[in-house]
Design an enzyme around this catalytic site. Structure first.
Site, PDB file in Angstrom:
ATOM      1  N   HIS A  72       4.851 -17.048 -11.261  1.00 29.82           N
ATOM      2  CA  HIS A  72       3.809 -17.673 -12.081  1.00 29.82           C
ATOM      3  C   HIS A  72       4.076 -17.243 -13.658  1.00 29.82           C
ATOM      4  CE1 HIS A  72       1.705 -19.384  -8.659  1.00 29.82           C
ATOM      5  NE2 HIS A  72       2.266 -18.333  -8.095  1.00 29.82           N
ATOM      6  N   TYR A 200      -8.838 -19.664 -11.384  1.00 29.79           N
ATOM      7  CA  TYR A 200     -10.076 -18.589 -11.254  1.00 29.79           C
ATOM      8  C   TYR A 200     -11.070 -19.815 -11.701  1.00 29.79           C
ATOM      9  CZ  TYR A 200      -7.090 -14.795 -11.426  1.00 29.79           C
ATOM     10  OH  TYR A 200      -6.220 -13.750 -10.839  1.00 29.79           O
ATOM     11  N   PRO A 290     -11.308  -6.769  -7.397  1.00 25.40           N
ATOM     12  CA  PRO A 290     -10.043  -7.285  -7.241  1.00 25.40           C
ATOM     13  C   PRO A 290     -10.014  -8.458  -8.315  1.00 25.40           C
ATOM     14  CG  PRO A 290     -11.449  -7.915  -5.363  1.00 25.40           C
ATOM     15  CD  PRO A 290     -12.185  -6.916  -6.068  1.00 25.40           C
ATOM     16  N   LYS A 294      -5.785  -5.758  -9.976  1.00 21.07           N
ATOM     17  CA  LYS A 294      -5.082  -4.548 -10.660  1.00 21.07           C
ATOM     18  C   LYS A 294      -4.823  -3.415  -9.544  1.00 21.07           C
ATOM     19  CE  LYS A 294      -4.732  -5.797 -14.474  1.00 21.07           C
ATOM     20  NZ  LYS A 294      -3.516  -6.645 -14.805  1.00 21.07           N
ATOM     21  N   TYR A 382      -3.703  -9.168 -18.000  1.00 18.19           N
ATOM     22  CA  TYR A 382      -3.472  -9.710 -16.865  1.00 18.19           C
ATOM     23  C   TYR A 382      -2.036  -9.586 -16.144  1.00 18.19           C
ATOM     24  CZ  TYR A 382      -3.789 -13.700 -13.182  1.00 18.19           C
ATOM     25  OH  TYR A 382      -3.884 -14.380 -12.039  1.00 18.19           O
TER      26      TYR A 382
HETATM   27  P1  FAS Z   1      -3.987   2.111   0.395  1.00 17.08           P
HETATM   28  O1  FAS Z   1      -5.480   2.164   0.945  1.00 17.08           O
HETATM   29  O2  FAS Z   1      -3.261   0.792   0.560  1.00 17.08           O
HETATM   30  O3  FAS Z   1      -3.027   3.038   1.557  1.00 17.08           O
HETATM   31  C1  FAS Z   1      -3.450   4.264   1.942  1.00 17.08           C
HETATM   32  C2  FAS Z   1      -3.019   4.613   3.235  1.00 17.08           C
HETATM   33  O4  FAS Z   1      -3.244   5.945   3.565  1.00 17.08           O
HETATM   34  C3  FAS Z   1      -3.224   3.471   4.303  1.00 17.08           C
HETATM   35  O5  FAS Z   1      -2.045   2.968   5.030  1.00 17.08           O
HETATM   36  C4  FAS Z   1      -4.145   4.435   5.153  1.00 17.08           C
HETATM   37  O6  FAS Z   1      -4.234   4.041   6.486  1.00 17.08           O
HETATM   38  C5  FAS Z   1      -3.746   5.689   4.892  1.00 17.08           C
HETATM   39  N1  FAS Z   1      -4.733   6.702   5.405  1.00 17.08           N
HETATM   40  C6  FAS Z   1      -6.062   6.839   5.235  1.00 17.08           C
HETATM   41  N2  FAS Z   1      -6.222   8.071   5.667  1.00 17.08           N
HETATM   42  C7  FAS Z   1      -5.418   8.691   5.923  1.00 17.08           C
HETATM   43  C8  FAS Z   1      -5.286  10.093   6.738  1.00 17.08           C
HETATM   44  N3  FAS Z   1      -6.301  10.939   6.534  1.00 17.08           N
HETATM   45  N4  FAS Z   1      -3.972  10.830   6.969  1.00 17.08           N
HETATM   46  C9  FAS Z   1      -2.856   9.635   6.740  1.00 17.08           C
HETATM   47  N5  FAS Z   1      -3.001   8.490   6.297  1.00 17.08           N
HETATM   48  C10 FAS Z   1      -4.109   8.120   5.781  1.00 17.08           C
HETATM   49  N6  FAS Z   1      -6.131  -5.269  -4.970  1.00 17.08           N
HETATM   50  C11 FAS Z   1      -5.796  -6.426  -5.507  1.00 17.08           C
HETATM   51  O7  FAS Z   1      -4.906  -5.990  -6.667  1.00 17.08           O
HETATM   52  N7  FAS Z   1      -5.968  -7.689  -5.298  1.00 17.08           N
HETATM   53  C12 FAS Z   1      -6.689  -7.984  -4.143  1.00 17.08           C
HETATM   54  O8  FAS Z   1      -7.064  -9.086  -3.926  1.00 17.08           O
HETATM   55  C13 FAS Z   1      -7.216  -6.802  -3.066  1.00 17.08           C
HETATM   56  N8  FAS Z   1      -7.908  -7.068  -1.979  1.00 17.08           N
HETATM   57  C14 FAS Z   1      -8.175  -5.954  -1.234  1.00 17.08           C
HETATM   58  C15 FAS Z   1      -8.939  -6.136  -0.045  1.00 17.08           C
HETATM   59  C16 FAS Z   1      -9.467  -5.231   0.630  1.00 17.08           C
HETATM   60  C17 FAS Z   1     -10.157  -5.504   1.806  1.00 17.08           C
HETATM   61  C18 FAS Z   1      -9.080  -3.959   0.430  1.00 17.08           C
HETATM   62  C19 FAS Z   1      -9.667  -2.561   1.114  1.00 17.08           C
HETATM   63  C20 FAS Z   1      -8.395  -3.453  -0.890  1.00 17.08           C
HETATM   64  C21 FAS Z   1      -8.058  -4.914  -1.639  1.00 17.08           C
HETATM   65  N9  FAS Z   1      -7.241  -4.538  -2.833  1.00 17.08           N
HETATM   66  C22 FAS Z   1      -6.693  -5.590  -3.830  1.00 17.08           C
HETATM   67  C23 FAS Z   1      -6.926  -3.303  -3.271  1.00 17.08           C
HETATM   68  C24 FAS Z   1      -5.589  -2.747  -2.473  1.00 17.08           C
HETATM   69  O9  FAS Z   1      -4.593  -3.680  -2.804  1.00 17.08           O
HETATM   70  C25 FAS Z   1      -5.314  -1.310  -2.952  1.00 17.08           C
HETATM   71  O10 FAS Z   1      -5.289  -1.331  -4.682  1.00 17.08           O
HETATM   72  C26 FAS Z   1      -4.102  -0.677  -2.546  1.00 17.08           C
HETATM   73  O11 FAS Z   1      -4.045  -1.081  -1.134  1.00 17.08           O
HETATM   74  C27 FAS Z   1      -3.764   0.567  -3.001  1.00 17.08           C
HETATM   75  O12 FAS Z   1      -2.734   1.129  -2.562  1.00 17.08           O
HETATM   76  P2  FAS Z   1      -2.881   2.637  -1.971  1.00 17.08           P
HETATM   77  O13 FAS Z   1      -3.304   3.484  -3.049  1.00 17.08           O
HETATM   78  O14 FAS Z   1      -1.581   2.934  -1.577  1.00 17.08           O
HETATM   79  O15 FAS Z   1      -4.115   2.720  -1.018  1.00 17.08           O
HETATM   80  C1  PHB Z   2      -4.549 -12.758  -4.489  1.00 15.73           C
HETATM   81  O1  PHB Z   2      -3.623 -13.293  -4.482  1.00 15.73           O
HETATM   82  O2  PHB Z   2      -4.767 -11.918  -3.325  1.00 15.73           O
HETATM   83  C2  PHB Z   2      -4.972 -12.134  -5.643  1.00 15.73           C
HETATM   84  C3  PHB Z   2      -4.497 -12.842  -6.838  1.00 15.73           C
HETATM   85  C4  PHB Z   2      -5.114 -12.678  -8.000  1.00 15.73           C
HETATM   86  C5  PHB Z   2      -6.546 -11.980  -8.014  1.00 15.73           C
HETATM   87  C6  PHB Z   2      -7.002 -11.441  -6.814  1.00 15.73           C
HETATM   88  C7  PHB Z   2      -6.342 -11.583  -5.669  1.00 15.73           C
HETATM   89  O3  PHB Z   2      -7.145 -11.736  -9.180  1.00 15.73           O
END
Ligand code: FAS
Ligand code: PHB
Length: 388
Positions: A72, A200, A290, A294, A382
């Site tokens: 995009h 948005y 979210p 970021k 962004y």
């Molecule tokens: P993660 O949480 O992805 O990874 C951590 C890993 O460690 C997991 O696999 C977990 O199972 C593991 N772990 C935990 N405890 C442990 C232990 N004791 N021993 C071993 N392993 C363990 N970000 C966006 O930019 N846009 C979004 O729309 C968005 N939506 C999200 C929706 C949800 C429901 C959540 C929870 C997060 C969302 N995020 C979003 C943020 C998300 O994308 C995070 O920023 C991203 O996963 C960060 O990556 P990690 O730091 O690797 O953490």
């Molecule tokens: C997504 O595609 O999940 C998404 C994209 C942009 C955002 C948040 C989530 O600002």
């Protein structure tokens, strides 16, 4: 077990770090408490910043993203049904890529296994020790057996609910946080998005985001109460609100809802991000709402810096980057926190807003879509600031 870097967590941060270290000839072991199937099907982020997409390609895991990801060169901001397009190509010649986080994780896991690197799933009882020595340890149970990894460094990539951050002595950490009085109800639907680019949408009824995972699968979000129970949102009600909050002459096609969940909105940072030989990276150290997309990108930025610092230690016997790793990461973390807070406060209705706040917000939104300088500022944050 013995390795140079012990990595806790196989999310985007842990997996990308392992790959970066492998390319430097530095050994690591990743331990993950979930199954491979679970982490490869966890629906989360979707937006990859310009520099991060290039980074994934540079470390050899970008092929499928380039084939299947959706590029995009702009985005849309709608104000009560009036849609305004921001042209990133004209403004900055920068792009974003939509490619589900679970797809990134699949590509990184496949790469890890092809590299022959150790990746242990379904571990439990994880703890860390000897953090202030040059031989820190990770202890855990795997296949019913007690295990111990002796390493030079530990990367705490285990997310917000992991054990790494709580392993810091309580008096070391300062927590900065803010909770928001609303959440996002997110769905994945077997239906095409209403526009090629994301929308948005600010409306008097509340915020909505129309993003996607492919030309035929949409990722749609609705502002909802912060403690919303997803059971209060039958499919028909979700589509009704998505139709109402779109406007702009766009038509939203309905389809089978494949996944439904509520995400709480919070801003969270801990300082410092390191203690002895334990380094936090990604969600273990910070959470952003979210809105600004970021979260995953910040996790990648943390591990780019950490891998450079570890490489400096082994290749140049230089500890400087390691000693300053937290400070280096936090500059970008706080920039992303500010942008995510700013996008969130400008796009959502707040239950406690005053009439003044509401008018100020509408004026802010109109300024963004009518000033090139304002659009440029939004676009550069962004699409992602270059990694310094
Ligand atoms: P993660 O949480 O992805 O990874 C951590 C890993 O460690 C997991 O696999 C977990 O199972 C593991 N772990 C935990 N405890 C442990 C232990 N004791 N021993 C071993 N392993 C363990 N970000 C966006 O930019 N846009 C979004 O729309 C968005 N939506 C999200 C929706 C949800 C429901 C959540 C929870 C997060 C969302 N995020 C979003 C943020 C998300 O994308 C995070 O920023 C991203 O996963 C960060 O990556 P990690 O730091 O690797 O953490
Ligand atoms: C997504 O595609 O999940 C998404 C994209 C942009 C955002 C948040 C989530 O600002």
């Amino acid at each position: 077990m013995r390795t140079q870097v012990g990595i806790i967590g196989a999310g985007p941060a842990g997996l990308a770090l392992a790959r970066m270290l492998h390319l430097q000839g530095i050994s690591s072991i990743i331990i993950e408490n979930r199954t491979r199937d679970y982490i490869e099907n966890r629906i989360r982020a979707g937006l990859i910043e310009h520099w991060a997409a290039d980074m994934l390609t540079d470390i050899g895991v970008g092929e499928r993203m380039k084939r299947e990801g959706m590029v995009h060169w702009g985005t849309n901001i709608a104000i009560n049904g009036e849609i305004h397009h921001l042209d990133f190509k004209a403004l900055l010649n920068k792009r974003i890529t939509i490619y589900g986080q679970q797809e990134v994780v699949k590509d990184l896991v496949e790469r890890r296994l092809a590299d022959g690197g150790e990746l242990l799933f379904e571990v439990s009882d994880v703890s860390v020790d000897d953090l202030k020595t040059d031989k820190p340890k990770i202890r855990f149970t795997h296949d019913g057996q007690p295990k111990e990894i002796e390493c030079d460094f530990i990367a705490g990539c285990d997310g917000y609910h992991g054990i790494s951050r709580p392993s810091f002595p309580a008096d070391i950490l300062t927590v900065y946080e803010r909770d928001y009085p609303f959440g996002w109800l997110g769905i994945l639907s077997d239906s095409p998005p209403p526009d090629h680019d994301l929308i948005y949408s600010y409306t008097d009824e509340g915020f909505a985001l129309y993003t996607m995972r492919s030309p035929t699968v949409s990722r749609l979000y609705l502002q909802c109460d912060h403690d919303e129970d997803v059971a209060n949102w039958p499919d028909a009600k979700i589509w009704e609100h998505l139709h109402r909050r779109l406007g702009g002459g766009r038509k939203l096609q309905e389809g089978k809802i494949l996944q439904k969940s509520v995400t709480a909105m919070r801003s969270f940072v801990v300082e410092p991000m390191q203690y002895g030989r334990l380094f936090l990276a990604g969600d273990s150290a910070h959470i952003v709402p979210p809105t600004g997309a970021k979260g995953m990108n910040l996790a990648f930025a943390d591990v780019v810096k950490l891998s450079r610092a570890i490489e400096g230690f082994y290749k140049k016997q230089n500890n400087e980057l390691l000693e300053n790793n937290s400070k280096a990461c936090l500059r970008r973390v706080w920039n992303a926190q500010r942008f995510s807070w700013w996008m969130t406060q400008i796009m959502h209705r707040f239950p406690d807003e005053t009439p003044f706040d509401h008018r100020r917000q509408l004026s802010d939104l109109r300024y963004i879509v009518s000033s090139e300088a304002a659009m440029k500022s939004l676009a550069e944050q962004y699409t992602g600031l270059p990694i310094d």
